[in-house]
Scaffold this motif. Structure first.
Motif, PDB file in Angstrom:
ATOM      1  N   GLU A   1     -29.797 -60.618  38.834  1.00 18.62           N
ATOM      2  CA  GLU A   1     -29.255 -60.465  40.184  1.00 18.62           C
ATOM      3  C   GLU A   1     -29.937 -59.291  40.897  1.00 18.62           C
ATOM      4  OE1 GLU A   1     -25.184 -59.186  40.237  1.00 18.62           O
ATOM      5  OE2 GLU A   1     -25.448 -58.638  42.339  1.00 18.62           O
ATOM      6  N   LYS A   2     -30.177 -58.212  40.132  1.00 21.92           N
ATOM      7  CA  LYS A   2     -30.838 -57.029  40.704  1.00 21.92           C
ATOM      8  C   LYS A   2     -32.275 -57.366  41.110  1.00 21.92           C
ATOM      9  CE  LYS A   2     -29.109 -54.697  37.038  1.00 21.92           C
ATOM     10  NZ  LYS A   2     -29.254 -53.719  35.960  1.00 21.92           N
ATOM     11  N   LEU A   3     -32.911 -58.149  40.260  1.00 23.85           N
ATOM     12  CA  LEU A   3     -34.294 -58.572  40.552  1.00 23.85           C
ATOM     13  C   LEU A   3     -34.342 -59.400  41.835  1.00 23.85           C
ATOM     14  CD1 LEU A   3     -36.173 -59.938  37.412  1.00 23.85           C
ATOM     15  CD2 LEU A   3     -36.985 -58.285  39.055  1.00 23.85           C
ATOM     16  N   LEU A   4     -33.395 -60.324  41.956  1.00 21.20           N
ATOM     17  CA  LEU A   4     -33.360 -61.190  43.139  1.00 21.20           C
ATOM     18  C   LEU A   4     -33.092 -60.383  44.404  1.00 21.20           C
ATOM     19  CD1 LEU A   4     -31.454 -64.313  41.788  1.00 21.20           C
ATOM     20  CD2 LEU A   4     -33.762 -64.282  42.704  1.00 21.20           C
ATOM     21  N   ARG A   5     -32.182 -59.428  44.294  1.00 18.27           N
ATOM     22  CA  ARG A   5     -31.888 -58.583  45.458  1.00 18.27           C
ATOM     23  C   ARG A   5     -33.130 -57.807  45.865  1.00 18.27           C
ATOM     24  NH1 ARG A   5     -27.005 -54.977  44.120  1.00 18.27           N
ATOM     25  NH2 ARG A   5     -27.623 -53.944  46.032  1.00 18.27           N
ATOM     26  N   ASN A   6     -33.839 -57.315  44.852  1.00 13.48           N
ATOM     27  CA  ASN A   6     -35.078 -56.583  45.105  1.00 13.48           C
ATOM     28  C   ASN A   6     -36.108 -57.485  45.793  1.00 13.48           C
ATOM     29  OD1 ASN A   6     -36.921 -54.183  44.335  1.00 13.48           O
ATOM     30  ND2 ASN A   6     -38.013 -55.949  43.565  1.00 13.48           N
ATOM     31  N   ASP A   7     -36.251 -58.705  45.300  1.00 11.85           N
ATOM     32  CA  ASP A   7     -37.247 -59.632  45.866  1.00 11.85           C
ATOM     33  C   ASP A   7     -36.884 -60.049  47.292  1.00 11.85           C
ATOM     34  OD1 ASP A   7     -38.679 -59.476  43.581  1.00 11.85           O
ATOM     35  OD2 ASP A   7     -38.141 -61.443  42.785  1.00 11.85           O
TER      36      ASP A   7
END
Lengths: 261, 245
Positions: free
Chosen positions: A2-8
């Motif tokens: 989820e953190k990765l997606l938010r970052n992307d």
């Protein structure tokens, strides 16, 4: 994840990618408008059911957005490769598989956004050209809801397959310019192969097409747009799901083993 | 003694011929500032990249905060406690320094962005406003890379040639920052540098690499004693003598 997606997503919102997509889609659709009017009139004259079939297939456009879908993943992947952010993500403790799927989801979201824009634009144009009364009567025609839902499901699968193919190319090549070139070249060659196949081996609903990985996507999408293929045929779904699995696995396999800077 | 990183016979090959690390052993004590010294191509960056998970190792084993490299999940969890600037700093060029730090905070799962201004002040980039990173000077980019490495209060920071590209004032500021973080927050540092004079001012431990092998590990105190009792006068003399042996 989820953190990765938010970052992307945040990275993309801060970039010029979305304005670029909006502008490109808009310019492309403007150039298509008169053509749409002509085709709509032809199909509308051929009777309600046929007209709606065309309308459903063309509203949920498959092959116009293919161009955008083949290009978008290269831009998304480039944020990781060109800025060296892949290294940051790995150091932060994310696995390569997580990074790959995050890129796939982000790319697919953008592709859906692109398709949604095309859908809204076409809807406005169609209502304008057909007049609201004709449009409503088309929607109420027998089997309309079924055709629309099947087309949407089929289209989402096709788009996801194209996206996974393009992302696999982008992740393997890891260079934005080259991967865009390869993706477009692949799309054009498959499109030509698909058209040739469609011309020489009518009808396009032949099962043989399902064993051709790339081509079946384009054959089906072209044939679907022409309204001469039963997209309820489960063999096509199997073929497209096979495309998704094969290309995602190949991309993931290479991405997990390569040394990146 | 507690070690943050321990490596046992670590090997890294590129293809079948090019061996970058050859049975590389290392012991980085907790709370130390570990200076990794070696010529170009000796294997310093490769070792750092392996520890950070950017490259897979060919054979051997290392442990990071006690997590063995063979236990993929445990070592990935341990990597959440480290940060690094390897080769060149990584950031999104189309964003400002602050936006890049927000990205890093998001990546690390830190909900509050309160500490960002403090970090920017620490590296002297607080006044850059909305200026995009692609328009930064090399020194500013290096400092931003260090600010990003400091995000999330890591327990171990790996810096590959951090003093390169920095102007003299920047080098002094960086040295003071490293010493302060080491003392106040008990952060362990692994630093590779060719500026041995500068490294000797901060390092508590040294590791000397030659041709992919760690040929000597020594504490700064022991090295000082060695230097005073031999003909070597500086760290540079000692390093050159080791390399030529």
């Amino acid at each position: 994840m989820e953190k990765l997606l938010r970052n992307d997503y945040r990275c993309i919102l801060k970039s010029r990618l979305i304005p670029g997509i909006l502008l490109s889609v808009f310019l492309f659709l403007i150039s298509q408008t008169m053509n749409q009017k002509y085709l709509l009139n032809v199909y509308a004259e051929s009777g309600e059911s046929a007209a709606f079939k065309y309308l459903a297939c063309n509203l949920i456009d498959c092959y116009i957005s293919a161009f955008f879908i083949m290009v978008i993943p290269s831009f998304v992947a480039a944020f990781d490769f060109e800025a060296g952010m892949l290294r940051n993500k790995l150091i932060a403790g994310y696995s390569r598989t997580q990074i790959y799927f995050s890129n796939l989801i982000t790319s697919f979201s953008l592709c859906l956004l692109c398709s949604l824009l095309i859908f809204i634009y076409k809807l406005i144009v169609y209502i304008g050209f057909l007049t609201p009364e004709v449009f409503v009567s088309l929607i109420r025609s027998p089997g309309a809801a079924e055709i629309m839902l099947t087309t949407i499901l089929f289209d989402i699968l096709v788009k996801f397959a194209l996206c996974s193919i393009s992302l696999a190319i982008a992740m393997i090549i890891s260079n934005r310019v080259i991967s865009i070139f390869v993706s477009i070249a692949l799309m054009v060659s498959c499109l030509l192969a698909g058209i040739s196949f469609d011309i020489f081996y009518e009808p396009a609903g032949d099962l043989l097409t399902t064993i051709m990985f790339m081509n079946n996507i384009f054959i089906v999408s072209i044939a679907q747009a022409e309204g001469n293929i039963p997209i309820q045929n489960s063999a096509y779904y199997v073929g497209i799901i096979a495309d998704i699995l094969v290309f995602t696995s190949a991309g993931l396999f290479v991405f997990n083993r390569r040394n990146y800077k | 003694m507690d070690y943050v990183i321990e490596a046992d016979r670590l090997c890294k090959n590129y293809g079948s011929r090019h061996r970058v690390l050859k049975e590389f052993d290392i012991h980085v004590p907790k709370g130390s500032i570990y200076g990794l010294i070696g010529k170009n191509g000796a294997g310093k960056t490769t070792f750092m990249r392996i520890i950070c998970g950017v490259q897979p190792l060919t054979s051997g084993e290392f442990s990071l905060f006690g997590a063995k490299s063979s236990d993929t999940n445990a070592v990935r969890k341990a990597r959440e406690r480290i940060s690094a600037v390897i080769e060149s700093p990584s950031f999104y060029p189309h964003m400002s320094a602050k936006d890049n730090l927000i990205q890093q905070y998001t990546l690390l799962g830190i909900p509050s962005t309160e500490g960002i201004d403090e970090l920017l002040e620490l590296v002297g980039l607080l006044n850059t406003g909305k200026k995009k990173v692609k328009d930064f000077s090399l020194g500013m980019k290096q400092r931003l890379g260090i600010a990003m490495a400091l995000a999330g209060s890591p327990d171990l920071i790996i810096l590959d040639e951090p003093m390169n590209r920095l102007e003299p004032e920047g080098v002094v500021e960086l040295r003071e920052t490293i010493l302060r973080l080491n003392k106040e927050r008990d952060i362990t540092f692994v630093i590779s540098s060719h500026i041995l004079n500068e490294l000797s001012k901060i390092a508590t431990d040294y590791g000397f690499i030659r041709d992919g092998k760690l040929i000597e590990e020594i504490t700064a105190r022991d090295l000082e004693a060695k230097l005073s009792s031999s003909s070597h006068r500086t760290l540079e003399d000692y390093f050159l003598d080791l390399m030529n042996r």
